[in-house]
Enzyme design. Structure first.
Site, PDB file in Angstrom:
ATOM      1  CG  ASN A 209      29.780  62.249  30.979  1.00 55.11           C
ATOM      2  OD1 ASN A 209      30.718  62.817  31.526  1.00 55.11           O
ATOM      3  ND2 ASN A 209      29.506  62.420  29.685  1.00 55.11           N
ATOM      4  CG  ASP A 278      27.746  56.828  23.416  1.00 56.40           C
ATOM      5  OD1 ASP A 278      28.647  57.412  22.779  1.00 56.40           O
ATOM      6  OD2 ASP A 278      27.980  55.948  24.265  1.00 56.40           O
ATOM      7  CE  LYS A 288      10.618  73.148  36.309  1.00 53.49           C
ATOM      8  NZ  LYS A 288      10.045  73.582  37.562  1.00 53.49           N
ATOM      9  CG  PHE A 322      41.243  59.246  26.342  1.00 54.40           C
ATOM     10  CD1 PHE A 322      41.936  60.061  25.459  1.00 54.40           C
ATOM     11  CD2 PHE A 322      41.731  59.080  27.626  1.00 54.40           C
ATOM     12  CE1 PHE A 322      43.109  60.694  25.849  1.00 54.40           C
ATOM     13  CE2 PHE A 322      42.906  59.705  28.036  1.00 54.40           C
ATOM     14  CZ  PHE A 322      43.596  60.515  27.146  1.00 54.40           C
ATOM     15  CE  LYS A 336      34.809  51.863  22.734  1.00 55.43           C
ATOM     16  NZ  LYS A 336      34.577  52.260  24.103  1.00 55.43           N
ATOM     17  CE  LYS A 340      34.407  55.118  18.841  1.00 57.45           C
ATOM     18  NZ  LYS A 340      33.780  56.061  19.773  1.00 57.45           N
TER      19      LYS A 340
HETATM   20  N1  CTP Z   1      33.520  59.625  21.241  1.00 54.72           N
HETATM   21  C1  CTP Z   1      33.163  60.595  20.323  1.00 54.72           C
HETATM   22  N2  CTP Z   1      31.862  60.796  20.011  1.00 54.72           N
HETATM   23  C2  CTP Z   1      30.901  60.046  20.549  1.00 54.72           C
HETATM   24  C3  CTP Z   1      31.234  59.045  21.489  1.00 54.72           C
HETATM   25  C4  CTP Z   1      32.572  58.863  21.815  1.00 54.72           C
HETATM   26  O1  CTP Z   1      34.048  61.284  19.821  1.00 54.72           O
HETATM   27  N3  CTP Z   1      29.643  60.272  20.223  1.00 54.72           N
HETATM   28  C5  CTP Z   1      34.940  59.426  21.544  1.00 54.72           C
HETATM   29  C6  CTP Z   1      35.360  59.743  22.960  1.00 54.72           C
HETATM   30  O2  CTP Z   1      35.772  61.101  23.087  1.00 54.72           O
HETATM   31  C7  CTP Z   1      36.533  58.811  23.182  1.00 54.72           C
HETATM   32  C8  CTP Z   1      36.189  57.618  22.315  1.00 54.72           C
HETATM   33  O3  CTP Z   1      35.223  58.077  21.362  1.00 54.72           O
HETATM   34  O4  CTP Z   1      37.752  59.336  22.711  1.00 54.72           O
HETATM   35  C9  CTP Z   1      35.634  56.447  23.002  1.00 54.72           C
HETATM   36  O5  CTP Z   1      34.547  56.803  23.801  1.00 54.72           O
HETATM   37  P1  CTP Z   1      33.623  55.660  24.404  1.00 54.72           P
HETATM   38  O6  CTP Z   1      32.469  56.289  25.120  1.00 54.72           O
HETATM   39  O7  CTP Z   1      34.470  54.690  25.146  1.00 54.72           O
HETATM   40  O8  CTP Z   1      33.187  55.013  23.026  1.00 54.72           O
HETATM   41  P2  CTP Z   1      31.820  54.634  22.395  1.00 54.72           P
HETATM   42  O9  CTP Z   1      31.964  54.659  20.925  1.00 54.72           O
HETATM   43  O10 CTP Z   1      30.739  55.449  22.981  1.00 54.72           O
HETATM   44  O11 CTP Z   1      31.754  53.132  22.757  1.00 54.72           O
HETATM   45  P3  CTP Z   1      30.733  52.277  23.608  1.00 54.72           P
HETATM   46  O12 CTP Z   1      29.608  53.135  24.055  1.00 54.72           O
HETATM   47  O13 CTP Z   1      30.334  51.231  22.632  1.00 54.72           O
HETATM   48  O14 CTP Z   1      31.600  51.748  24.717  1.00 54.72           O
END
Ligand code: CTP
Length: 404
Positions: A209, A278, A288, A322, A336, A340
Protein backbone atom coordinates in the site's frame (compact mmCIF):
# COMPACT_ATOMS: atom_id res chain seq x y z
CA UNK A 1 14.52 20.61 35.92
CA UNK A 2 16.82 22.93 33.98
CA UNK A 3 19.98 21.79 35.75
CA UNK A 4 22.63 20.68 33.28
CA UNK A 5 20.46 21.43 30.24
CA UNK A 6 22.12 23.33 27.42
CA UNK A 7 19.84 26.13 26.32
CA UNK A 8 20.88 28.18 23.30
CA UNK A 9 19.33 31.63 23.78
CA UNK A 10 18.95 33.59 20.55
CA UNK A 11 18.56 37.32 21.09
CA UNK A 12 17.38 39.40 18.13
CA UNK A 13 17.21 43.14 17.52
CA UNK A 14 14.23 44.60 19.30
CA UNK A 15 13.97 46.85 22.31
CA UNK A 16 12.80 43.83 24.34
CA UNK A 17 16.38 42.48 24.05
CA UNK A 18 16.95 44.04 27.49
CA UNK A 19 14.44 41.56 28.97
CA UNK A 20 16.50 38.70 27.51
CA UNK A 21 19.22 39.62 30.01
CA UNK A 22 16.82 38.84 32.87
CA UNK A 23 15.82 35.61 31.13
CA UNK A 24 19.47 34.62 30.67
CA UNK A 25 20.14 35.30 34.34
CA UNK A 26 17.12 33.25 35.52
CA UNK A 27 18.10 30.29 33.31
CA UNK A 28 21.71 30.38 34.51
CA UNK A 29 20.55 30.59 38.15
CA UNK A 30 18.33 27.56 37.58
CA UNK A 31 21.45 25.59 36.62
CA UNK A 32 21.13 25.66 32.83
CA UNK A 33 24.17 25.98 30.63
CA UNK A 34 23.14 29.06 28.64
CA UNK A 35 24.84 29.76 25.31
CA UNK A 36 23.81 33.13 23.93
CA UNK A 37 23.70 33.90 20.20
CA UNK A 38 22.95 37.52 19.27
CA UNK A 39 22.08 38.99 15.90
CA UNK A 40 24.11 42.02 14.85
CA UNK A 41 21.02 44.23 15.41
CA UNK A 42 20.57 42.92 18.96
CA UNK A 43 24.02 44.24 19.85
CA UNK A 44 22.67 47.79 19.22
CA UNK A 45 20.27 47.31 22.12
CA UNK A 46 22.32 45.37 24.68
CA UNK A 47 26.07 44.88 24.93
CA UNK A 48 27.27 41.29 24.37
CA UNK A 49 29.30 41.69 27.58
CA UNK A 50 26.01 41.71 29.54
CA UNK A 51 25.16 38.22 28.26
CA UNK A 52 28.73 37.01 28.52
CA UNK A 53 28.80 37.99 32.20
CA UNK A 54 25.38 36.49 32.97
CA UNK A 55 25.97 33.23 31.09
CA UNK A 56 29.71 32.87 31.79
CA UNK A 57 30.23 31.98 28.13
CA UNK A 58 31.37 33.80 25.02
CA UNK A 59 28.52 35.30 23.06
CA UNK A 60 28.30 34.15 19.43
CA UNK A 61 27.46 36.86 16.89
CA UNK A 62 29.51 36.35 13.72
CA UNK A 63 29.28 33.01 11.86
CA UNK A 64 32.86 33.43 10.63
CA UNK A 65 34.38 34.22 14.01
CA UNK A 66 35.58 30.67 14.59
CA UNK A 67 37.38 30.72 17.93
CA UNK A 68 37.92 26.96 18.28
CA UNK A 69 39.55 25.35 15.22
CA UNK A 70 38.44 21.86 16.27
CA UNK A 71 34.72 22.59 15.69
CA UNK A 72 32.43 24.52 13.34
CA UNK A 73 30.82 26.82 15.86
CA UNK A 74 27.22 27.09 14.58
CA UNK A 75 27.05 23.30 14.13
CA UNK A 76 28.62 22.76 17.54
CA UNK A 77 26.11 25.12 19.15
CA UNK A 78 23.22 23.53 17.25
CA UNK A 79 24.28 20.01 18.28
CA UNK A 80 24.92 20.90 21.91
CA UNK A 81 21.42 22.36 22.46
CA UNK A 82 18.73 20.57 24.43
CA UNK A 83 16.50 23.51 23.51
CA UNK A 84 16.86 26.67 21.43
CA UNK A 85 14.92 29.70 22.67
CA UNK A 86 14.60 32.86 20.58
CA UNK A 87 13.62 35.76 22.86
CA UNK A 88 12.84 38.34 21.71
CA UNK A 89 12.05 37.10 18.20
CA UNK A 90 11.50 39.87 15.66
CA UNK A 91 9.21 39.54 12.62
CA UNK A 92 12.42 39.33 10.57
CA UNK A 93 13.91 36.29 12.34
CA UNK A 94 10.51 34.54 12.34
CA UNK A 95 10.31 35.06 8.55
CA UNK A 96 13.86 33.80 8.03
CA UNK A 97 13.25 30.67 10.09
CA UNK A 98 9.96 29.97 8.29
CA UNK A 99 11.68 30.21 4.89
CA UNK A 100 14.98 28.54 5.67
CA UNK A 101 17.14 31.65 5.31
CA UNK A 102 20.42 31.24 7.15
CA UNK A 103 22.48 34.42 6.81
CA UNK A 104 23.92 34.93 10.28
CA UNK A 105 25.03 32.98 13.32
CA UNK A 106 21.56 32.67 14.88
CA UNK A 107 19.68 31.65 11.73
CA UNK A 108 22.34 29.10 10.70
CA UNK A 109 22.19 27.62 14.22
CA UNK A 110 18.38 27.49 14.05
CA UNK A 111 18.49 25.61 10.74
CA UNK A 112 21.20 23.23 11.90
CA UNK A 113 19.65 22.21 15.21
CA UNK A 114 17.53 19.14 15.79
CA UNK A 115 16.60 20.37 19.28
CA UNK A 116 13.09 21.70 19.97
CA UNK A 117 12.69 25.44 19.31
CA UNK A 118 10.73 27.91 21.44
CA UNK A 119 10.03 31.35 19.98
CA UNK A 120 8.94 34.36 22.03
CA UNK A 121 7.86 37.05 19.53
CA UNK A 122 8.06 40.77 20.32
CA UNK A 123 7.14 43.50 17.86
CA UNK A 124 4.79 46.34 17.08
CA UNK A 125 1.07 45.49 17.33
CA UNK A 126 0.46 46.00 13.58
CA UNK A 127 3.49 43.94 12.64
CA UNK A 128 2.29 41.10 14.90
CA UNK A 129 -1.15 41.23 13.27
CA UNK A 130 0.27 41.34 9.71
CA UNK A 131 -0.85 38.32 7.65
CA UNK A 132 2.77 37.65 6.61
CA UNK A 133 3.84 37.28 10.25
CA UNK A 134 0.76 35.20 11.08
CA UNK A 135 1.44 32.92 8.08
CA UNK A 136 5.12 32.52 9.01
CA UNK A 137 4.15 31.59 12.56
CA UNK A 138 1.62 29.10 11.22
CA UNK A 139 4.33 27.50 9.06
CA UNK A 140 6.65 27.23 12.04
CA UNK A 141 3.89 25.90 14.26
CA UNK A 142 3.13 23.21 11.69
CA UNK A 143 6.78 22.16 11.86
CA UNK A 144 6.59 21.72 15.61
CA UNK A 145 8.06 25.06 16.73
CA UNK A 146 6.53 26.22 20.04
CA UNK A 147 5.61 29.81 20.87
CA UNK A 148 5.25 31.92 23.99
CA UNK A 149 2.58 34.45 23.09
CA UNK A 150 3.43 38.12 23.46
CA UNK A 151 1.54 40.11 26.08
CA UNK A 152 -0.78 43.06 25.57
CA UNK A 153 -0.09 46.54 26.86
CA UNK A 154 1.90 49.68 26.25
CA UNK A 155 4.55 49.00 23.59
CA UNK A 156 7.87 50.83 23.31
CA UNK A 157 6.78 52.23 19.92
CA UNK A 158 3.94 54.11 21.63
CA UNK A 159 1.10 51.83 20.55
CA UNK A 160 -1.02 49.85 22.97
CA UNK A 161 -1.81 46.26 21.99
CA UNK A 162 -0.38 42.78 21.51
CA UNK A 163 3.32 42.50 20.80
CA UNK A 164 5.10 42.94 24.12
CA UNK A 165 7.63 40.18 24.88
CA UNK A 166 6.24 37.74 27.45
CA UNK A 167 7.76 38.32 30.88
CA UNK A 168 10.99 36.36 31.57
CA UNK A 169 9.23 34.34 34.33
CA UNK A 170 6.58 33.25 31.84
CA UNK A 171 9.23 32.24 29.29
CA UNK A 172 11.03 30.22 32.01
CA UNK A 173 7.74 28.42 32.80
CA UNK A 174 7.25 27.62 29.09
CA UNK A 175 10.80 26.25 28.96
CA UNK A 176 10.18 24.12 32.06
CA UNK A 177 6.99 22.75 30.52
CA UNK A 178 8.94 21.75 27.41
CA UNK A 179 11.48 19.81 29.47
CA UNK A 180 8.77 18.37 31.68
CA UNK A 181 6.71 16.89 28.84
CA UNK A 182 10.08 15.87 27.41
CA UNK A 183 10.45 13.05 29.90
CA UNK A 184 6.88 12.00 30.62
CA UNK A 185 7.40 8.53 29.10
CA UNK A 186 10.66 7.88 30.98
CA UNK A 187 11.09 4.18 31.75
CA UNK A 188 8.09 3.13 29.63
CA UNK A 189 8.38 0.44 26.98
CA UNK A 190 6.70 1.64 23.81
CA UNK A 191 6.13 -0.49 20.70
CA UNK A 192 5.36 1.40 17.50
CA UNK A 193 4.37 -0.32 14.26
CA UNK A 194 4.89 1.65 11.08
CA UNK A 195 5.07 1.42 7.32
CA UNK A 196 3.12 -0.87 5.02
CA UNK A 197 3.16 -4.64 5.09
CA UNK A 198 3.97 -6.57 1.92
CA UNK A 199 2.18 -9.75 0.96
CA UNK A 200 4.13 -12.00 -1.41
CA UNK A 201 2.58 -13.30 -4.61
CA UNK A 202 5.84 -14.85 -5.80
CA UNK A 203 9.58 -14.12 -5.25
CA UNK A 204 9.46 -10.94 -7.38
CA UNK A 205 5.93 -9.64 -6.83
CA UNK A 206 3.90 -8.50 -3.86
CA UNK A 207 0.83 -6.57 -2.74
CA UNK A 208 1.43 -3.48 -0.63
CA UNK A 209 0.00 0.00 0.00
CA UNK A 210 0.96 3.69 -0.11
CA UNK A 211 2.23 3.98 3.48
CA UNK A 212 5.51 5.93 3.73
CA UNK A 213 6.09 5.12 7.41
CA UNK A 214 6.43 8.84 8.18
CA UNK A 215 3.69 9.01 10.84
CA UNK A 216 4.86 5.90 12.72
CA UNK A 217 8.52 6.93 12.54
CA UNK A 218 7.56 10.37 13.92
CA UNK A 219 5.74 8.64 16.80
CA UNK A 220 8.84 6.51 17.49
CA UNK A 221 11.07 9.60 17.45
CA UNK A 222 8.79 11.58 19.75
CA UNK A 223 8.45 8.65 22.19
CA UNK A 224 12.25 8.29 22.27
CA UNK A 225 12.62 12.02 23.01
CA UNK A 226 10.08 11.66 25.83
CA UNK A 227 12.34 9.11 27.50
CA UNK A 228 10.70 5.82 26.41
CA UNK A 229 12.47 2.64 25.37
CA UNK A 230 11.12 2.34 21.83
CA UNK A 231 10.79 -0.73 19.62
CA UNK A 232 9.84 0.12 16.06
CA UNK A 233 8.33 -2.82 14.20
CA UNK A 234 8.41 -1.63 10.64
CA UNK A 235 7.14 -2.79 7.31
CA UNK A 236 8.12 -1.12 4.04
CA UNK A 237 8.88 2.59 4.57
CA UNK A 238 10.53 5.39 2.62
CA UNK A 239 12.14 7.20 5.55
CA UNK A 240 15.13 6.53 7.79
CA UNK A 241 14.36 5.23 11.31
CA UNK A 242 15.08 7.69 14.14
CA UNK A 243 18.28 7.25 16.12
CA UNK A 244 18.25 5.34 19.39
CA UNK A 245 15.25 3.10 18.78
CA UNK A 246 15.31 -0.68 18.40
CA UNK A 247 14.27 -1.44 14.81
CA UNK A 248 12.57 -4.73 13.94
CA UNK A 249 12.06 -4.96 10.17
CA UNK A 250 9.22 -7.20 8.97
CA UNK A 251 7.60 -7.98 5.63
CA UNK A 252 4.13 -9.44 5.95
CA UNK A 253 1.22 -9.00 8.33
CA UNK A 254 1.91 -12.46 9.77
CA UNK A 255 5.56 -11.43 10.45
CA UNK A 256 4.35 -8.21 12.07
CA UNK A 257 1.92 -10.15 14.26
CA UNK A 258 4.71 -12.54 15.37
CA UNK A 259 7.09 -9.64 16.13
CA UNK A 260 4.34 -7.93 18.12
CA UNK A 261 3.26 -10.99 20.13
CA UNK A 262 6.88 -11.77 21.05
CA UNK A 263 7.16 -8.35 22.73
CA UNK A 264 3.62 -7.48 23.76
CA UNK A 265 3.54 -8.76 27.35
CA UNK A 266 6.42 -6.45 28.35
CA UNK A 267 5.05 -3.34 26.66
CA UNK A 268 3.44 -0.39 28.44
CA UNK A 269 2.21 1.35 25.29
CA UNK A 270 1.53 0.09 21.76
CA UNK A 271 0.95 2.52 18.90
CA UNK A 272 -0.29 0.82 15.74
CA UNK A 273 0.44 3.31 12.99
CA UNK A 274 1.26 0.62 10.39
CA UNK A 275 -0.90 0.22 7.31
CA UNK A 276 -1.59 -3.49 7.53
CA UNK A 277 -2.82 -5.53 4.56
CA UNK A 278 -6.23 -6.96 5.32
CA UNK A 279 -5.73 -9.87 2.86
CA UNK A 280 -2.81 -11.94 1.56
CA UNK A 281 -2.45 -14.29 -1.40
CA UNK A 282 -3.84 -17.70 -0.44
CA UNK A 283 -1.04 -19.65 -2.12
CA UNK A 284 2.13 -17.59 -2.66
CA UNK A 285 4.35 -19.25 -5.22
CA UNK A 286 7.99 -19.97 -4.39
CA UNK A 287 8.85 -19.69 -8.10
CA UNK A 288 8.22 -16.73 -10.39
CA UNK A 289 4.74 -17.15 -11.90
CA UNK A 290 4.90 -17.33 -15.72
CA UNK A 291 2.26 -15.65 -17.80
CA UNK A 292 -0.24 -17.97 -19.45
CA UNK A 293 -3.89 -17.17 -19.93
CA UNK A 294 -5.50 -13.83 -20.80
CA UNK A 295 -6.77 -13.42 -17.25
CA UNK A 296 -5.43 -14.50 -13.94
CA UNK A 297 -7.27 -14.79 -10.65
CA UNK A 298 -5.44 -14.26 -7.42
CA UNK A 299 -7.19 -15.74 -4.44
CA UNK A 300 -6.74 -13.78 -1.21
CA UNK A 301 -7.37 -14.88 2.35
CA UNK A 302 -8.03 -12.67 5.32
CA UNK A 303 -5.10 -11.65 7.52
CA UNK A 304 -5.39 -11.66 11.29
CA UNK A 305 -6.15 -8.25 12.74
CA UNK A 306 -3.10 -7.40 14.86
CA UNK A 307 -4.75 -4.53 16.69
CA UNK A 308 -7.80 -6.57 17.59
CA UNK A 309 -5.65 -9.54 18.67
CA UNK A 310 -3.63 -7.44 21.13
CA UNK A 311 -6.76 -5.51 22.17
CA UNK A 312 -8.24 -8.81 23.34
CA UNK A 313 -5.04 -9.86 25.13
CA UNK A 314 -4.21 -6.60 26.83
CA UNK A 315 -3.58 -6.43 30.55
CA UNK A 316 -1.77 -3.20 31.49
CA UNK A 317 -0.98 -2.06 27.93
CA UNK A 318 -2.25 1.28 26.64
CA UNK A 319 -3.16 0.74 22.99
CA UNK A 320 -3.49 3.37 20.28
CA UNK A 321 -4.91 2.45 16.88
CA UNK A 322 -4.97 4.47 13.67
CA UNK A 323 -7.70 4.66 11.07
CA UNK A 324 -7.23 6.04 7.59
CA UNK A 325 -10.63 6.70 6.10
CA UNK A 326 -12.02 8.35 3.00
CA UNK A 327 -15.63 8.75 4.16
CA UNK A 328 -17.80 8.48 7.28
CA UNK A 329 -14.60 8.81 9.34
CA UNK A 330 -16.12 9.49 12.72
CA UNK A 331 -18.59 6.61 12.52
CA UNK A 332 -15.89 4.12 11.47
CA UNK A 333 -13.49 5.50 14.10
CA UNK A 334 -15.99 4.99 16.92
CA UNK A 335 -16.73 1.49 15.65
CA UNK A 336 -12.99 0.63 15.50
CA UNK A 337 -12.13 2.02 18.93
CA UNK A 338 -14.74 -0.27 20.48
CA UNK A 339 -14.33 -3.33 18.26
CA UNK A 340 -10.52 -3.32 18.51
CA UNK A 341 -10.53 -2.39 22.22
CA UNK A 342 -8.09 0.51 21.84
CA UNK A 343 -7.62 3.18 24.48
CA UNK A 344 -7.30 5.87 21.81
CA UNK A 345 -7.90 5.89 18.08
CA UNK A 346 -6.35 8.42 15.70
CA UNK A 347 -8.46 9.17 12.65
CA UNK A 348 -7.13 10.79 9.53
CA UNK A 349 -9.13 11.52 6.44
CA UNK A 350 -6.72 10.57 3.66
CA UNK A 351 -8.68 12.54 1.06
CA UNK A 352 -7.82 15.93 2.66
CA UNK A 353 -4.70 17.68 1.25
CA UNK A 354 -1.99 17.82 3.93
CA UNK A 355 -3.13 14.60 5.60
CA UNK A 356 -2.39 10.92 5.22
CA UNK A 357 0.06 8.93 3.11
CA UNK A 358 3.39 10.29 1.91
CA UNK A 359 3.11 13.92 3.07
CA UNK A 360 5.03 15.49 5.98
CA UNK A 361 1.95 16.88 7.70
CA UNK A 362 -1.22 15.36 9.06
CA UNK A 363 -4.65 16.49 10.24
CA UNK A 364 -6.01 14.11 12.85
CA UNK A 365 -8.89 13.65 15.24
CA UNK A 366 -8.42 11.52 18.34
CA UNK A 367 -11.23 9.43 19.88
CA UNK A 368 -11.64 7.22 22.91
CA UNK A 369 -14.49 4.84 23.76
CA UNK A 370 -16.69 7.76 24.84
CA UNK A 371 -16.12 9.99 21.84
CA UNK A 372 -14.02 12.92 20.65
CA UNK A 373 -10.84 13.65 22.65
CA UNK A 374 -8.95 16.14 20.45
CA UNK A 375 -9.19 17.61 17.00
CA UNK A 376 -5.79 18.84 15.82
CA UNK A 377 -5.20 21.34 13.01
CA UNK A 378 -2.76 20.59 10.18
CA UNK A 379 0.71 20.20 11.68
CA UNK A 380 3.92 18.28 11.06
CA UNK A 381 3.72 14.54 11.70
CA UNK A 382 6.29 15.05 14.47
CA UNK A 383 4.08 17.67 16.14
CA UNK A 384 1.07 15.32 15.80
CA UNK A 385 3.17 12.56 17.38
CA UNK A 386 4.16 14.81 20.29
CA UNK A 387 0.56 15.89 20.94
CA UNK A 388 -0.65 12.30 20.73
CA UNK A 389 2.03 11.02 23.10
CA UNK A 390 1.31 13.86 25.55
CA UNK A 391 -2.29 12.53 25.66
CA UNK A 392 -1.02 8.96 26.11
CA UNK A 393 1.37 9.99 28.91
CA UNK A 394 -1.34 11.99 30.68
CA UNK A 395 -3.78 9.05 30.61
CA UNK A 396 -1.14 6.46 31.45
CA UNK A 397 0.15 8.47 34.40
CA UNK A 398 -3.40 9.15 35.65
CA UNK A 399 -4.03 5.40 35.46
CA UNK A 400 -0.79 4.67 37.37
CA UNK A 401 -1.86 7.19 40.01
CA UNK A 402 -5.28 5.61 40.51
CA UNK A 403 -3.75 2.15 40.83
CA UNK A 404 -1.22 3.31 43.44
N1 CTP B 1 -4.82 -3.20 11.71
C1 CTP B 1 -4.20 -4.34 12.19
N2 CTP B 1 -4.27 -5.51 11.51
C2 CTP B 1 -4.97 -5.60 10.38
C3 CTP B 1 -5.62 -4.46 9.86
C4 CTP B 1 -5.52 -3.26 10.56
O1 CTP B 1 -3.56 -4.25 13.24
N3 CTP B 1 -5.02 -6.75 9.75
C5 CTP B 1 -4.73 -1.96 12.48
C6 CTP B 1 -3.98 -0.83 11.81
O2 CTP B 1 -2.60 -0.85 12.15
C7 CTP B 1 -4.65 0.40 12.39
C8 CTP B 1 -6.07 -0.06 12.64
O3 CTP B 1 -6.02 -1.49 12.67
O4 CTP B 1 -4.11 0.79 13.64
C9 CTP B 1 -7.07 0.35 11.65
O5 CTP B 1 -6.66 0.01 10.36
P1 CTP B 1 -7.71 0.10 9.17
O6 CTP B 1 -7.08 -0.41 7.91
O7 CTP B 1 -8.31 1.46 9.15
O8 CTP B 1 -8.76 -0.92 9.76
P2 CTP B 1 -9.49 -2.18 9.20
O9 CTP B 1 -9.85 -3.05 10.34
O10 CTP B 1 -8.70 -2.78 8.11
O11 CTP B 1 -10.83 -1.55 8.75
P3 CTP B 1 -11.55 -1.45 7.35
O12 CTP B 1 -10.77 -2.19 6.33
O13 CTP B 1 -12.87 -2.07 7.65
O14 CTP B 1 -11.63 0.04 7.13
Amino acid sequence: MLKGKTIVLGVTGGIAAYKAAALCSKLAQAGANVRVVMTESATHFVAPLTFQTLSRHDVAIDTFDEKDASVVSHIDLADSADLVVVAPATANVIAKLAHGIADDMLTTTLLATEAPILVAPAMNVHMYAHPAVAENMRILHSRGVSFVEPGEGQLACGYVGKGRLAEPEEIVRAIERMFDSGQSLAGKKVIVTAGGTIERIDPVRYITNDSSGKMGYAVAEAAKRMGAHVTLITGKASVVPPAGVEVVPVDSTLDMLDAMLARFSDADVVIKAAAVADYRPARPSDKKIKKNDETMTLELVKNPDILQTIGERKTKQFIVGFAAETDNGERYAMDKVKRKKCDLLVLNDVTVPGAGFGVDTNIVTVFDGSGLVASLPQMSKLAVAERLLALVAERLNARGGSEA
